[in-house]
Design an enzyme around this catalytic site. Structure first.
Site, short mmCIF file in Angstrom:
data_model
loop_
_atom_site.label_atom_id
_atom_site.label_comp_id
_atom_site.label_asym_id
_atom_site.label_seq_id
_atom_site.Cartn_x
_atom_site.Cartn_y
_atom_site.Cartn_z
N ASP A 9 0.75 -1.20 -0.16
CA ASP A 9 -0.16 -0.07 0.10
C ASP A 9 1.04 1.13 -0.18
O ASP A 9 1.58 1.42 0.80
CB ASP A 9 -0.91 -0.30 1.20
CG ASP A 9 -2.02 0.98 1.11
OD1 ASP A 9 -2.03 1.76 0.12
OD2 ASP A 9 -2.95 0.86 2.17
N GLU A 106 -2.37 0.00 -4.73
CA GLU A 106 -2.15 -0.93 -3.84
C GLU A 106 -1.99 -2.21 -4.74
O GLU A 106 -2.73 -2.34 -5.85
CB GLU A 106 -2.98 -1.04 -2.78
CG GLU A 106 -4.37 -1.20 -3.05
CD GLU A 106 -5.51 -1.32 -1.80
OE1 GLU A 106 -5.25 -2.01 -0.91
OE2 GLU A 106 -6.55 -0.79 -2.17
#
Length: 396
Positions: A9, A106
């Site tokens: 992320d 992500e």
């Protein structure tokens, strides 16, 4: 062989790119979104801005009241962010061939078996972080676990620039202290219900009476929450998978009955669905309307289109027609959303196929309308998604 799933992320992705590209903005509160003098919301913000309580989707007017005078406000550069994302995903494929991009910032990687080549999970995670830093100059938070759920929670655990690996025998100890807010599917009505039952942490969910949870939350939601509390999740990563649908929904701060506000929300959702569909060369044939009422009852309605399209106005008109036919007018609406599915990739426009058979205007994807949306998408990509939008035709 142990299954190891890694979730990556990027930290405050849009804001971090802007600070990278403009070193003079580093260390200052930065908001990606509208200017303080304009109507709009925060798309994302830097961690310096978050210290003042600013968050995504907050009205710009409210954010500007919290931030100091030296805060920076920039318009989104979506095409640029997408290009950086593409660089990152290509770099990650040098670690594992099994990479699933979950969003622009992500991704999930299947790193099972890489211990023999690279080292233990923590070493694999550090290599991924170094690679991203070297490739695009950004930091990322990395979580590694036996399934997607644990990997995702682990990546959130030490943000920003964090790294955490959770072994299978550590899953319960990792989950139990977490607040119930970490659960997926917990909405603004569910969390207070759980707290009224005395359930504050994951361990409380695990030790609760399943029958009582099912009675209070419903069978489906209760089972999903219990499963998460035990750390169960999918361990499958699907590289380059074609999404099954595109949808956009919003939850109102207060229940809405005003038809103009509902129409405006559906038009916004239609554009948020149409842009990615056109970008990915998708045309859909099924419109889905999702409504959550004030009593938390959730309803969906679908309509099959006579031809595939990626036209925002078609999505909006069909969704609004579904609402009008649903007999829900006047009932308080808590959540409203629109979805598109039933893909045909780069399908021929119906205008070209059926010019001699006139049909309803909204079903005709004429070359002129194709050019219109190409122009709108170009402006949005250059100046941000809120730079230009379709408007409702007001009745006089």
């Amino acid at each position: 062989m142990l299954r190891w799933i890694m979730h990556i992320d990027l930290d405050a992705f849009f804001a971090s790119i802007e600070q990278r590209d403009h070193p003079e903005w580093q260390g200052r509160p930065l908001v990606v979104g509208a200017a303080p003098s304009q109507r709009g919301v925060v798309a994302t913000c830097s961690y310096e801005a978050r210290r003042y309580g600013v968050r995504s989707a907050m009205p710009i007017s409210q954010a500007s009241q919290r931030l100091p005078d030296d805060a920076v406000y920039v318009r989104p550069r979506m095409a640029h962010y997408a290009a950086v994302s593409k660089q990152i995903m290509a770099a990650l494929e040098t670690i594992s061939p099994v990479v699933e991009q979950a969003s622009v910032d992500e991704a999930y990687l299947d790193v099972s078996g890489l211990e023999r080549l690279i080292g233990p999970p923590g070493t694999i995670g550090r290599q991924a972080k170094r690679l991203i830093k070297h490739t695009v100059g950004l930091t990322a938070s990395v979580g590694i676990g036996p399934n997607r759920l644990i990997a995702k929670l682990a990546s959130e655990y030490r943000k920003p620039d964090g790294l955490m690996a959770v072994h299978p025998n550590e899953v319960q100890a990792f989950l139990d202290p977490m607040p119930i807010s970490a659960l997926r599917g917990i909405g603004p009505r569910t969390a207070p219900t759980l707290r009224q039952m005395g359930l504050e942490r994951m361990v409380d969910i695990r030790q609760a009476d399943p029958a009582l949870l099912e009675k209070r939350l419903g069978l489906r939601l209760a089972r999903a929450i219990i499963s998460q509390a035990y750390g169960r999740g999918s361990d499958q990563v699907q590289p380059h998978s074609v999404r099954q649908s595109i949808s956009k929904a919003t939850t109102f701060e207060q229940d809405i009955v005003d038809p103009v506000r509902l129409r405006e929300t559906l038009l916004w959702a239609a554009q948020e669905v149409g842009r990615p569909a056109r970008r990915e060369g998708l045309q859909g044939t099924t419109i889905t309307l999702k409504i959550r009422l004030g009593n938390f009852k959730t309803l969906t309605r679908q309509r099959k289109l006579p031809a595939p399209t990626a036209d925002d106005t078609v999505f909006y008109r069909q969704a609004w027609a579904l609402y009008q036919e649903s007999a829900l007018a006047g009932k308080p609406v808590r959540l409203l959303g629109l979805g598109l599915s039933g893909w045909q990739h780069n399908a021929p426009s119906q205008g070209d196929l059926f010019d001699e058979r006139p049909g309803p205007p909204e079903h005709v994807q004429t070359p002129r309308r194709v050019r219109l949306f190409q122009a709108l998408d170009g402006i949005s990509n250059k100046f941000g998604q809120n730079a230009i939008t379709l408007g409702l035709r007001r009745k006089r």
